[in-house]
Scaffold this active site. Sequence first.
Site, PDB file in Angstrom:
ATOM      1  N   GLU A   1       0.724  -0.962  -0.296  1.00  0.00           N
ATOM      2  CA  GLU A   1       0.280   0.015   0.056  1.00  0.00           C
ATOM      3  C   GLU A   1       1.056   0.530   0.392  1.00  0.00           C
ATOM      4  O   GLU A   1       0.599   1.951  -0.601  1.00  0.00           O
ATOM      5  CB  GLU A   1      -0.746   0.261   1.250  1.00  0.00           C
ATOM      6  CG  GLU A   1      -1.988  -1.499   1.365  1.00  0.00           C
ATOM      7  CD  GLU A   1      -1.593  -2.331   2.178  1.00  0.00           C
ATOM      8  OE1 GLU A   1      -2.176  -2.696   2.724  1.00  0.00           O
ATOM      9  OE2 GLU A   1       0.004  -2.622   1.847  1.00  0.00           O
TER      10      GLU A   1
ATOM     11  N   ALA B   1      20.527 -53.149   0.742  1.00  0.00           N
ATOM     12  CA  ALA B   1      20.710 -53.843   2.720  1.00  0.00           C
ATOM     13  C   ALA B   1      21.951 -52.600   2.804  1.00  0.00           C
ATOM     14  O   ALA B   1      22.085 -53.505   3.951  1.00  0.00           O
ATOM     15  CB  ALA B   1      20.483 -54.570   2.109  1.00  0.00           C
TER      16      ALA B   1
ATOM     17  N   SER C   1      22.220 -45.230  -0.618  1.00  0.00           N
ATOM     18  CA  SER C   1      21.264 -45.029  -1.462  1.00  0.00           C
ATOM     19  C   SER C   1      21.300 -43.436  -2.672  1.00  0.00           C
ATOM     20  O   SER C   1      20.050 -42.864  -2.981  1.00  0.00           O
ATOM     21  CB  SER C   1      19.711 -44.277   0.060  1.00  0.00           C
ATOM     22  OG  SER C   1      21.025 -42.982   0.327  1.00  0.00           O
TER      23      SER C   1
ATOM     24  N   ARG D   1      12.975 -26.987  -2.508  1.00  0.00           N
ATOM     25  CA  ARG D   1      13.625 -26.295  -1.128  1.00  0.00           C
ATOM     26  C   ARG D   1      14.052 -25.358  -1.542  1.00  0.00           C
ATOM     27  O   ARG D   1      13.836 -24.349  -0.309  1.00  0.00           O
ATOM     28  CB  ARG D   1      15.083 -27.452  -1.669  1.00  0.00           C
ATOM     29  CG  ARG D   1      15.217 -28.857  -0.705  1.00  0.00           C
ATOM     30  CD  ARG D   1      17.444 -28.564  -0.880  1.00  0.00           C
ATOM     31  NE  ARG D   1      16.904 -30.222  -0.524  1.00  0.00           N
ATOM     32  CZ  ARG D   1      18.603 -30.474  -0.602  1.00  0.00           C
ATOM     33  NH1 ARG D   1      19.610 -29.930  -0.933  1.00  0.00           N
ATOM     34  NH2 ARG D   1      18.800 -31.903  -0.126  1.00  0.00           N
TER      35      ARG D   1
ATOM     36  N   ARG E   1      20.692 -26.201  -4.747  1.00  0.00           N
ATOM     37  CA  ARG E   1      22.186 -25.925  -6.470  1.00  0.00           C
ATOM     38  C   ARG E   1      21.249 -25.198  -7.611  1.00  0.00           C
ATOM     39  O   ARG E   1      20.595 -26.102  -7.280  1.00  0.00           O
ATOM     40  CB  ARG E   1      22.887 -26.766  -5.806  1.00  0.00           C
ATOM     41  CG  ARG E   1      23.421 -27.054  -4.500  1.00  0.00           C
ATOM     42  CD  ARG E   1      24.722 -28.533  -4.842  1.00  0.00           C
ATOM     43  NE  ARG E   1      24.076 -29.060  -4.808  1.00  0.00           N
ATOM     44  CZ  ARG E   1      23.274 -30.181  -3.372  1.00  0.00           C
ATOM     45  NH1 ARG E   1      23.687 -29.471  -2.700  1.00  0.00           N
ATOM     46  NH2 ARG E   1      22.980 -31.081  -3.853  1.00  0.00           N
TER      47      ARG E   1
ATOM     48  N   GLU F   1      13.572 -33.922   4.969  1.00  0.00           N
ATOM     49  CA  GLU F   1      13.888 -34.060   4.463  1.00  0.00           C
ATOM     50  C   GLU F   1      14.702 -35.141   5.440  1.00  0.00           C
ATOM     51  O   GLU F   1      15.708 -36.257   4.720  1.00  0.00           O
ATOM     52  CB  GLU F   1      14.993 -34.011   3.647  1.00  0.00           C
ATOM     53  CG  GLU F   1      14.683 -32.576   2.285  1.00  0.00           C
ATOM     54  CD  GLU F   1      15.960 -32.696   1.228  1.00  0.00           C
ATOM     55  OE1 GLU F   1      15.663 -33.793   0.369  1.00  0.00           O
ATOM     56  OE2 GLU F   1      15.458 -31.282   0.918  1.00  0.00           O
TER      57      GLU F   1
ATOM     58  N   THR G   1      12.801 -42.819  10.466  1.00  0.00           N
ATOM     59  CA  THR G   1      12.990 -42.368  12.163  1.00  0.00           C
ATOM     60  C   THR G   1      12.134 -41.153  12.113  1.00  0.00           C
ATOM     61  O   THR G   1      10.713 -40.838  12.317  1.00  0.00           O
ATOM     62  CB  THR G   1      13.800 -42.611  12.750  1.00  0.00           C
ATOM     63  OG1 THR G   1      14.755 -43.946  12.459  1.00  0.00           O
ATOM     64  CG2 THR G   1      13.264 -42.159  13.803  1.00  0.00           C
TER      65      THR G   1
END
Length: 351
Positions: free
Chosen positions: A57, A168, A172, A188, A211, A271, A275
């Site tokens: 405003e 296992a 990852s 992100r 990034r 992320e 658990t």
Amino acid sequence: MTFTDAERRAMARALELAATPGVPLGPNPRVGCVLLADDGSTVAEGHHRGAGTPHAEADALAEAGAAARGTTAVVTLEPCNHTGRTGPCAQALVAAGVRRVVFAQSDANPVAAGGRATLRSAGIDVEHGLLEDDARALNRSWTFAVEHGRPFVTWKLATTLDGRSAAADGTSRWISGRASRLDVHRLRAGADVVLVGTGTVLADDPALTVRDADDVPLARQPLRAVMGLRELDAGRRVLDGQAETLLLRTRDPHEALATLRAHDRQHVFLEGGPTLAASFLRAGLVDEVVAYVAPVLLGAGASAVGDLGITTIASAFRPTVTDVTVLEPVAAGDQPDVRLTMAPHHASEER
């Protein structure tokens, strides 16, 4: 509530102004303002450019000068009624001689609320609710944080077809393809906190920065938050100084979010590992789920989420799917991943 066609067009324009690219995220909402003459023509426009800068405003009034007298101010958010780094917008509109104010979304922030009453007590005609849903969507995280007293939480996970987040042997990288990873950086960038647990930092040593496609950190970075009681050595990338990092010495999701809210944070991008994700889900503190599902089978390894205390299919966690997008490969050898965006039922029921 009665609105003219000119006011409807002006509100659509005010929302465009509020969404101007480059406005930094922060504790303030995005706001746009258009001043209209009696004939419906535009006298001036303004928008908020971040904490410490003139509100929308005030920006529009400064452009209009004396021509603001007798205009209709069309604003995406109820004009504020408090003095912070800048003065109260409601008083500025009164002083400028504005005749009518139309705003989209009421301000639920108790510190800033009351602008409507101030304007009406000065004899200004006030209407609200025009394109309110669009205004709320524009400031989704800010609105949620103000109304619920805690940040909005988006849980991101990458999983195989059989629900695994790691093999296992603990590896990852990478379950999902490069297109998914680039998309994660985009999301992100839209949050003001990236949150993981100490277990993720100790196992994966992530940088948690935003990034670009060339893997170069952007100038503006969200806060990196690490939650848990285990100590981190100084060599961890999350402590490298490329972005601000906050260590949350707790395992309680409620306490973590309260601390982040006290730091004026509105949107947490969760992320962490299975658990941490399970603890937020059990606490009912996940407001959006973004899952990247890769066409991969492992058959063993860590699950994407930990124990939720669910023992029967009737009690299964069933979020509502709001979007399904196939992310086409951008790197050789990748296959398409699928991004599922989902809303837990409690998030919609809290409104």
